[in-house]
Design an enzyme around this catalytic site. Structure first.
Site: not given
Ligand SMILES: [Mg+2]
Length: 253
Positions: A19, A196, A17
């Protein structure tokens, strides 16, 4: 190297991922900073992993290419609604939802009355960011749900980091991982997914389903509140250091 993470192996297929995972959040999506050494390290890792490194993001692939230029990586954009396996190959993926333009128009109306709200049209999906005005969280979620209607079969609202994403129901990061794992150079490798937030949990679940020789893949969560993911690292800066250490460990002398 962080003792909390598994030791990188060259037979991994690495899914990252962007961001909140590789990059620290900024006040707007355009304001993120990409450290130059991160671009170098991702390019090196891709070589170490025989090409099996992909970005899996809510951003569009075009936006990912801009961020990491001149590096272009295999990528899943817009939560898997866009897929690109080989760097030179064409993008595939799902078609934009039929009512997406109308949804975006409603969200822009909402943003016009709520200063600081950013509507990001990504082509197949749309994000509504409230990072500049966190008190609007509830209003943004209500507006997003109202914009697609209560019974949308083609779109869904998902919470992201200080944003809500509206995406096609038919795409998620777990399906994106499965798509890569059916294709070279990813097929036959051990999948490792690093993310996240809630949208990454589909990817975390998918690594368990795509193990190799009886071994499940690894799910690694960035952030201070580990959930289902087994491995954990506190912040993007820690992950960038770990990736750099992996490059130094595996780079040929
Ligand atoms: Mg993220």
């Amino acid at each position: 190297m962080s003792p909390t993470l598994p030791e990188m192996r060259t037979d991994w297929a690495l899914f990252l991922d962007v961001d909140g995972t590789l990059l620290d959040f900024a006040i707007t999506p355009e304001a993120v900073e990409v450290p130059p050494d991160l671009i170098d390290n991702l390019g090196a890792l891709r070589r170490i992993l025989g090409g099996a490194l992909a970005l899996v993001s809510g951003r569009s692939i075009a936006a990912l290419d801009r961020l990491f230029a001149p590096l272009r990586l295999p990528a899943a954009g817009q939560h898997g609604a866009e897929l690109r396996n080989e760097v030179g190959s064409e993008m595939t993926g799902v078609a934009p939802p039929r009512h997406l333009a109308a949804v975006i128009a409603r969200l822009r109306d909402f943003a016009a009355n709520h200063p600081g709200i950013v509507v990001e049209d990504k082509g197949v999906s749309v994000a509504v960011h409230y990072r500049q005005v966190p008190r609007y969280r509830g209003a943004v979620e209500a507006a997003a749900r109202a914009a697609i209607g209560t019974d949308s079969t083609e779109m869904e609202v998902i919470p992201a980091a200080m944003a809500f994403d509206i995406k096609p129901r038919s795409a998620d990061k777990g399906q994106a991982l499965a798509w890569f794992m059916r294709r070279p150079p990813f097929a036959g490798r051990l999948p490792v997914f690093i993310g996240d937030d809630r949208t990454d949990e589909d990817g975390f679940a998918a690594v368990a389903a795509h193990g190799r020789e009886g071994r499940a893949g690894h799910a690694i969560q960035v952030g201070n509140r580990p959930r289902a993911a087994r491995w954990h690292i506190p912040a993007p800066a820690d992950l960038r250091r770990w990736l750099r250490d992996c490059v130094m460990t595996h780079a040929s002398p």
